[in-house]
Write an enzyme that holds these catalytic residues in place. Sequence first.
Site, PDB file in Angstrom:
ATOM      1  N   LYS A  11      45.920  45.806  41.915  1.00 44.24           N
ATOM      2  CA  LYS A  11      45.109  45.040  42.862  1.00 44.24           C
ATOM      3  C   LYS A  11      46.013  44.379  43.920  1.00 44.24           C
ATOM      4  O   LYS A  11      47.242  44.403  43.798  1.00 44.24           O
ATOM      5  CB  LYS A  11      44.277  44.018  42.070  1.00 44.24           C
ATOM      6  CG  LYS A  11      43.363  44.695  41.007  1.00 44.24           C
ATOM      7  CD  LYS A  11      42.229  43.812  40.555  1.00 44.24           C
ATOM      8  CE  LYS A  11      42.403  43.280  39.167  1.00 44.24           C
ATOM      9  NZ  LYS A  11      41.171  42.639  38.614  1.00 44.24           N
ATOM     10  N   TYR A  51      32.665  46.672  41.228  1.00 38.72           N
ATOM     11  CA  TYR A  51      32.386  45.572  40.287  1.00 38.72           C
ATOM     12  C   TYR A  51      30.883  45.282  40.167  1.00 38.72           C
ATOM     13  O   TYR A  51      30.502  44.188  39.771  1.00 38.72           O
ATOM     14  CB  TYR A  51      33.145  44.316  40.720  1.00 38.72           C
ATOM     15  CG  TYR A  51      34.628  44.351  40.383  1.00 38.72           C
ATOM     16  CD1 TYR A  51      35.065  44.524  39.071  1.00 38.72           C
ATOM     17  CD2 TYR A  51      35.595  44.191  41.374  1.00 38.72           C
ATOM     18  CE1 TYR A  51      36.418  44.551  38.755  1.00 38.72           C
ATOM     19  CE2 TYR A  51      36.957  44.218  41.065  1.00 38.72           C
ATOM     20  CZ  TYR A  51      37.348  44.395  39.749  1.00 38.72           C
ATOM     21  OH  TYR A  51      38.700  44.414  39.437  1.00 38.72           O
ATOM     22  N   ASN A 114      44.791  38.753  38.203  1.00 41.63           N
ATOM     23  CA  ASN A 114      45.350  39.426  37.017  1.00 41.63           C
ATOM     24  C   ASN A 114      45.906  40.825  37.314  1.00 41.63           C
ATOM     25  O   ASN A 114      46.080  41.638  36.424  1.00 41.63           O
ATOM     26  CB  ASN A 114      44.339  39.433  35.863  1.00 41.63           C
ATOM     27  CG  ASN A 114      43.081  40.212  36.185  1.00 41.63           C
ATOM     28  OD1 ASN A 114      42.944  40.752  37.286  1.00 41.63           O
ATOM     29  ND2 ASN A 114      42.172  40.294  35.235  1.00 41.63           N
ATOM     30  N   HIS A 117      43.561  46.658  37.413  1.00 41.24           N
ATOM     31  CA  HIS A 117      42.276  47.080  36.851  1.00 41.24           C
ATOM     32  C   HIS A 117      42.487  48.324  35.987  1.00 41.24           C
ATOM     33  O   HIS A 117      43.297  49.181  36.319  1.00 41.24           O
ATOM     34  CB  HIS A 117      41.278  47.430  37.962  1.00 41.24           C
ATOM     35  CG  HIS A 117      40.058  48.115  37.426  1.00 41.24           C
ATOM     36  ND1 HIS A 117      39.001  47.422  36.882  1.00 41.24           N
ATOM     37  CD2 HIS A 117      39.766  49.438  37.274  1.00 41.24           C
ATOM     38  CE1 HIS A 117      38.097  48.294  36.441  1.00 41.24           C
ATOM     39  NE2 HIS A 117      38.529  49.520  36.664  1.00 41.24           N
ATOM     40  N   GLU A 128      34.078  55.289  37.994  1.00 41.65           N
ATOM     41  CA  GLU A 128      35.071  54.683  38.892  1.00 41.65           C
ATOM     42  C   GLU A 128      35.919  55.757  39.589  1.00 41.65           C
ATOM     43  O   GLU A 128      36.212  55.642  40.782  1.00 41.65           O
ATOM     44  CB  GLU A 128      35.951  53.711  38.098  1.00 41.65           C
ATOM     45  CG  GLU A 128      35.161  52.477  37.648  1.00 41.65           C
ATOM     46  CD  GLU A 128      35.868  51.635  36.597  1.00 41.65           C
ATOM     47  OE1 GLU A 128      35.270  50.643  36.159  1.00 41.65           O
ATOM     48  OE2 GLU A 128      37.002  51.972  36.205  1.00 41.65           O
TER      49      GLU A 128
HETATM   50  P1  IDP Z   1      38.578  43.534  33.223  1.00 39.99           P
HETATM   51  O1  IDP Z   1      39.264  43.618  34.563  1.00 39.99           O
HETATM   52  O2  IDP Z   1      39.571  43.167  32.133  1.00 39.99           O
HETATM   53  O3  IDP Z   1      37.771  44.751  32.885  1.00 39.99           O
HETATM   54  P2  IDP Z   1      36.041  42.176  33.770  1.00 39.99           P
HETATM   55  O4  IDP Z   1      35.327  41.276  32.828  1.00 39.99           O
HETATM   56  O5  IDP Z   1      35.475  43.535  34.025  1.00 39.99           O
HETATM   57  O6  IDP Z   1      37.570  42.277  33.268  1.00 39.99           O
HETATM   58  O7  IDP Z   1      36.199  41.396  35.138  1.00 39.99           O
HETATM   59  C1  IDP Z   1      36.637  42.069  36.281  1.00 39.99           C
HETATM   60  C2  IDP Z   1      37.624  41.204  37.028  1.00 39.99           C
HETATM   61  O8  IDP Z   1      36.962  40.022  37.461  1.00 39.99           O
HETATM   62  C3  IDP Z   1      38.813  40.690  36.206  1.00 39.99           C
HETATM   63  O9  IDP Z   1      39.857  41.621  36.081  1.00 39.99           O
HETATM   64  C4  IDP Z   1      39.227  39.499  37.028  1.00 39.99           C
HETATM   65  O10 IDP Z   1      39.971  39.903  38.178  1.00 39.99           O
HETATM   66  C5  IDP Z   1      37.885  38.953  37.496  1.00 39.99           C
HETATM   67  N1  IDP Z   1      37.371  37.884  36.634  1.00 39.99           N
HETATM   68  C6  IDP Z   1      36.878  38.005  35.376  1.00 39.99           C
HETATM   69  N2  IDP Z   1      36.512  36.806  34.892  1.00 39.99           N
HETATM   70  C7  IDP Z   1      36.798  35.912  35.869  1.00 39.99           C
HETATM   71  C8  IDP Z   1      36.641  34.494  35.981  1.00 39.99           C
HETATM   72  O11 IDP Z   1      36.190  33.809  35.068  1.00 39.99           O
HETATM   73  N3  IDP Z   1      37.042  33.929  37.165  1.00 39.99           N
HETATM   74  C9  IDP Z   1      37.553  34.650  38.193  1.00 39.99           C
HETATM   75  N4  IDP Z   1      37.723  35.988  38.128  1.00 39.99           N
HETATM   76  C10 IDP Z   1      37.345  36.608  36.982  1.00 39.99           C
HETATM   77 MG    MG Z   2      36.027  45.491  33.675  1.00 36.57          MG
END
Ligand code: IDP
Ligand code: MG
Length: 151
Positions: A11, A51, A114, A117, A128
């Site tokens: 990302k 997303y 983080n 993805h 995707e």
């Molecule tokens: P993943 O990336 O581990 O699959 P998901 O639950 O699909 O996690 O969430 C997608 C992305 O949304 C996460 O990688 C992160 O960048 C963001 N995200 C998830 N939870 C939060 C939050 O509580 N606050 C801000 N961003 C979040």
């Molecule tokens: Mg996810």
Amino acid sequence: MADERTFIAVKPDGVQRGLIGEVIKRFEQRGFKLVGMKFLVPTEDLAKQHYGDLKDLPFFAGLCKYTASGPVAAMVWEGLNIVKMGRMMLGETNPADSKPGSIRGDFCIQVGRNIIHGSDSTDNAKKEIGLWFKPEELVSYKSCQDAWLYE
Ligand code: IDP
Ligand code: MG
């Protein structure tokens, strides 16, 4: 079975922090095969589609803005059980819960930044990959390592 594919994207924060090579290195050294790669600034529309499942969550708008805020390194990797193993290599969604040794556990701090993805199921991987790549942008080839990776 060894032709399972997953969608991995470094990302914008991971790109800016110089971590594309680190991510590629980890997937390569594990034995996985790169079958597609592009470098682009995603449109916010692409981010929203990517997303889409999270559209009702409070952080959705910010997440899409962040995803479209700069260049992303989008990749397709192939190998046995790669969806599950790729998720393990990434660590938990929240870096605070990610073990050292995982990508998020080694390189980031906060859930909203983080850096990477990875598809969470084979069905979502297919969706995707189809969203980010045209079929002709994916490369099928025989890796010379296969005989030493798989019995
Ligand atoms: P993943 O990336 O581990 O699959 P998901 O639950 O699909 O996690 O969430 C997608 C992305 O949304 C996460 O990688 C992160 O960048 C963001 N995200 C998830 N939870 C939060 C939050 O509580 N606050 C801000 N961003 C979040
Ligand atoms: Mg996810």
